[in-house]
Design an enzyme around this catalytic site. Structure first.
Site, PDB file in Angstrom:
ATOM      1  N   THR A  67      29.426  64.644  30.799  1.00  0.00           N
ATOM      2  CA  THR A  67      28.556  64.985  29.517  1.00  0.00           C
ATOM      3  C   THR A  67      29.891  63.769  28.762  1.00  0.00           C
ATOM      4  O   THR A  67      30.079  64.691  27.766  1.00  0.00           O
ATOM      5  CB  THR A  67      28.131  66.086  28.831  1.00  0.00           C
ATOM      6  OG1 THR A  67      29.889  66.770  28.992  1.00  0.00           O
ATOM      7  CG2 THR A  67      27.643  66.880  29.744  1.00  0.00           C
ATOM      8  N   THR A 103      29.943  70.162  30.551  1.00  0.00           N
ATOM      9  CA  THR A 103      29.779  71.214  29.153  1.00  0.00           C
ATOM     10  C   THR A 103      28.829  70.440  28.441  1.00  0.00           C
ATOM     11  O   THR A 103      28.653  69.399  28.380  1.00  0.00           O
ATOM     12  CB  THR A 103      31.279  70.236  28.630  1.00  0.00           C
ATOM     13  OG1 THR A 103      32.421  71.537  29.730  1.00  0.00           O
ATOM     14  CG2 THR A 103      31.319  70.785  27.341  1.00  0.00           C
ATOM     15  N   ARG A 133      41.847  72.916  34.050  1.00  0.00           N
ATOM     16  CA  ARG A 133      42.659  72.000  33.247  1.00  0.00           C
ATOM     17  C   ARG A 133      43.755  71.201  34.639  1.00  0.00           C
ATOM     18  O   ARG A 133      43.224  71.174  35.175  1.00  0.00           O
ATOM     19  CB  ARG A 133      43.779  72.687  32.757  1.00  0.00           C
ATOM     20  CG  ARG A 133      43.610  73.824  32.001  1.00  0.00           C
ATOM     21  CD  ARG A 133      45.064  75.011  31.649  1.00  0.00           C
ATOM     22  NE  ARG A 133      45.142  75.347  33.415  1.00  0.00           N
ATOM     23  CZ  ARG A 133      46.672  75.721  33.486  1.00  0.00           C
ATOM     24  NH1 ARG A 133      47.418  76.018  32.472  1.00  0.00           N
ATOM     25  NH2 ARG A 133      46.455  76.281  34.423  1.00  0.00           N
ATOM     26  N   ASN A 194      37.373  75.145  23.272  1.00  0.00           N
ATOM     27  CA  ASN A 194      38.293  73.624  23.752  1.00  0.00           C
ATOM     28  C   ASN A 194      38.078  73.312  21.884  1.00  0.00           C
ATOM     29  O   ASN A 194      39.529  72.777  21.834  1.00  0.00           O
ATOM     30  CB  ASN A 194      37.505  72.666  24.178  1.00  0.00           C
ATOM     31  CG  ASN A 194      37.641  72.619  25.712  1.00  0.00           C
ATOM     32  OD1 ASN A 194      38.459  73.228  26.561  1.00  0.00           O
ATOM     33  ND2 ASN A 194      36.819  71.437  26.533  1.00  0.00           N
ATOM     34  N   PHE A 235      50.487  76.100  23.487  1.00  0.00           N
ATOM     35  CA  PHE A 235      49.582  74.602  23.455  1.00  0.00           C
ATOM     36  C   PHE A 235      50.006  74.563  21.747  1.00  0.00           C
ATOM     37  O   PHE A 235      49.149  74.402  20.406  1.00  0.00           O
ATOM     38  CB  PHE A 235      48.102  74.796  23.008  1.00  0.00           C
ATOM     39  CG  PHE A 235      47.358  74.290  24.430  1.00  0.00           C
ATOM     40  CD1 PHE A 235      47.750  75.150  25.152  1.00  0.00           C
ATOM     41  CD2 PHE A 235      46.529  73.373  23.564  1.00  0.00           C
ATOM     42  CE1 PHE A 235      46.918  73.791  25.919  1.00  0.00           C
ATOM     43  CE2 PHE A 235      45.600  72.635  24.977  1.00  0.00           C
ATOM     44  CZ  PHE A 235      46.453  73.125  26.102  1.00  0.00           C
ATOM     45  N   GLY A 243      44.234  63.445  23.885  1.00  0.00           N
ATOM     46  CA  GLY A 243      43.260  63.332  24.798  1.00  0.00           C
ATOM     47  C   GLY A 243      42.444  63.898  25.603  1.00  0.00           C
ATOM     48  O   GLY A 243      42.628  64.898  26.074  1.00  0.00           O
ATOM     49  N   CYS A 246      37.985  65.520  27.790  1.00  0.00           N
ATOM     50  CA  CYS A 246      37.539  67.669  27.061  1.00  0.00           C
ATOM     51  C   CYS A 246      37.780  67.134  25.870  1.00  0.00           C
ATOM     52  O   CYS A 246      36.418  67.202  24.775  1.00  0.00           O
ATOM     53  CB  CYS A 246      38.208  68.142  27.958  1.00  0.00           C
ATOM     54  SG  CYS A 246      37.531  67.649  29.882  1.00  0.00           S
ATOM     55  N   LYS A 249      36.349  64.316  22.874  1.00  0.00           N
ATOM     56  CA  LYS A 249      34.676  64.179  23.099  1.00  0.00           C
ATOM     57  C   LYS A 249      33.518  65.226  22.451  1.00  0.00           C
ATOM     58  O   LYS A 249      33.026  65.844  22.082  1.00  0.00           O
ATOM     59  CB  LYS A 249      34.077  63.520  24.044  1.00  0.00           C
ATOM     60  CG  LYS A 249      33.906  64.125  25.751  1.00  0.00           C
ATOM     61  CD  LYS A 249      33.070  65.490  26.073  1.00  0.00           C
ATOM     62  CE  LYS A 249      32.744  65.405  27.314  1.00  0.00           C
ATOM     63  NZ  LYS A 249      32.295  66.894  28.195  1.00  0.00           N
ATOM     64  N   LYS A 309      47.878  63.424  29.662  1.00  0.00           N
ATOM     65  CA  LYS A 309      48.547  64.742  30.020  1.00  0.00           C
ATOM     66  C   LYS A 309      49.357  64.638  31.315  1.00  0.00           C
ATOM     67  O   LYS A 309      48.714  63.495  31.846  1.00  0.00           O
ATOM     68  CB  LYS A 309      48.227  65.778  29.643  1.00  0.00           C
ATOM     69  CG  LYS A 309      46.866  66.091  31.269  1.00  0.00           C
ATOM     70  CD  LYS A 309      45.731  67.123  31.373  1.00  0.00           C
ATOM     71  CE  LYS A 309      47.218  68.683  31.657  1.00  0.00           C
ATOM     72  NZ  LYS A 309      45.625  69.654  31.623  1.00  0.00           N
TER      73      LYS A 309
END
Ligand code: UGA
Length: 419
Positions: A67, A103, A133, A194, A235, A243, A246, A249, A309
């Site tokens: 999506t 999603t 992930r 997210n 995190f 970036g 996921c 956006k 990543k």
């Protein structure tokens, strides 16, 4: 699913992708995936097809299409979800279950459920969001930290829950938490998770900007606040920001949906989260400009890492690739490398210079920027490298290496909010 003992057919409209998968070749880099793909093909439990009729025998249909963000809008593009559902509808057998993984904006599951009911009144739909992930996709799929089943209200949901419990029997028996909710909650669990992760990263990047202005050290700060179990250390790695396909956006689509629902104010802070994130890319460019004496024109800049990543070849909305583009636009000669993401980067940016390894990239450079913290870059020996560049300058866009080790070896080290 096949490695768990289920009989699986994977369907896609992309013939090339299906042919590659059927031959045991993954369409992307993901640790452990090629092995599990090939083992599952060899077991006879997994096959691939472009024909939706091959779905007719299945009891559970996972809907797992992308999506992406609509160009020129914050909203999610639902065309793949809609077309995959429509193509599946004629093949739904009584008693089958459509389990949504994509999603989606809240409200989508209820809409698709109505379509399923019209096509096959004895079929059901559940929303079963995915939390894997990239880089850990295999482990996160086989041993997830929780299951969420969004089901129809009332008795209807019982069958869907039982079917999903059967699919995930091993993990459920092992005690993996499983939450059964309504459709809207399940959809929101995914995007709010997210959004929270994105907020956490932008929070620490904002602290990193404050640290830079005050001479404080954001890494020590993150360690210290991370000891508070209410906050947690994960995190909280400051750097060039998030970036990928996921987080960026999803926070935008979430805002767009909230606006549609008349509650845009509730998510207004996500615009700041996004802006703080994007600001880090310009910040790396500014730090680099300063490091090369104020003018990027003609400067030779080595970029270590292009993927969004480590352990991924994904360059969708990659901060590293964005920084590379910005530096080139400012007149620098950019020489970039990555263990896995060069091909994908070249497709998007054929104008950048790509080399196979870090030593080649660093040779003759006026500054080196570490933008994806692959372990091989973390482990670089600064003593061994010191003679290669024209000027021994490291801009650590991921705060990934020990500043003292590099400074002791004669490098000028610039981190993101590190004193
Ligand atoms: C993210 C979520 O973590 C998954 O739970 C979710 O299932 C997935 O999106 C999805 O929606 O499909 P992923 O995109 O693979 O997973 O990557 P993350 O590990 O979340 O990292 C996202 C970005 O944040 C990367 O660019 C990473 O470098 C950056 N990051 C992460 C930081 O800048 N700092 C950190 O401390 C952590």
């Amino acid at each position: 699913m096949a490695s768990l003992g289920h009989e699986v057919v994977g369907i896609d409209v992309d013939e090339h992708r299906i042919a590659e998968l059927a031959a045991g070749r993954p369409p992307f880099f993901e640790p452990g995936f090629e092995e599990i793909l090939q083992a599952s093909l060899a077991s006879g439990l997994l096959r691939f097809s472009t024909d939706f009729a091959d779905a007719a025998d299945a009891r559970v249909h996972f809907l797992a299409v992308g999506t992406p963000q609509i160009a020129g809008s914050n909203a999610a593009d639902l065309r793949y979800v809609n077309s995959a559902t429509e193509a599946l509808l004629p093949h739904l057998a009584p008693g089958s279950l459509v389990a949504g993984k994509s999603t989606v904006p809240v409200g989508t599951a209820a809409r698709l459920d109505a379509m399923v009911t019209v096509a096959q009144p004895e079929a059901q739909l559940a929303w079963n969001p995915e939390f894997l992930r990239e880089g850990f996709a295999v482990a996160d799929t086989l041993t997830p930290d929780r299951f969420v089943y969004g089901v129809r209200s009332g008795d209807d949901g019982i069958t869907a829950t039982a079917m999903l419990d059967e699919v995930y029997a091993g993990a459920i028996e092992a005690g993996t938490p499983r939450l059964v909710t309504d459709f809207a909650t399940a959809e929101l669990v995914k995007v709010s998770a997210n959004a929270f992760l994105a907020t956490k990263i932008s929070f620490i990047n904002a602290m990193s900007e404050i640290a830079e202005a005050t001479g404080a050290d954001v890494t020590a700060l993150a360690d210290a606040i991370g000891h508070d179990t209410r906050i947690g250390r994960r995190f909280l790695n400051a750097g060039v920001g998030f970036g990928g396909g996921c987080l960026p956006k999803d926070i935008r689509a979430f805002q767009a949906r909230a606006d549609e629902l008349g509650v845009g104010e509730s998510l207004a802070f996500l615009a700041d989260v996004d802006a703080t994130n994007l600001r880090q890319r310009e910040r790396v460019v500014r730090l680099t400009t300063t490091a090369v004496g104020g003018d990027l024109t003609g400067a030779r800049i080595a970029i270590l890492g292009l993927a969004f990543k480590p352990d991924s070849d994904d360059v969708r909305d990659s901060p590293a690739l964005d920084v590379a583009r910005r530096l080139r636009a400012a007149g620098a000669t950019v020489v970039a490398t990555d263990p896995e993401a060069i091909e994908n980067s070249r497709r998007l940016n054929p104008d950048l210079e790509y080399v196979a390894d870090a030593r080649t990239a660093i040779t003759g450079s006026d500054a080196v920027i570490l933008l994806t913290e692959w372990s091989e870059y973390r482990q670089l020996d600064p003593v061994d490298l010191v003679g290669l560049p024209a000027a021994a300058v490291l801009i650590d866009g991921r705060n990934a290496v020990e500043p003292a080790t590099w400074r002791d070896a004669g490098w000028s080290y610039v981190g993101m909010g590190r004193s």
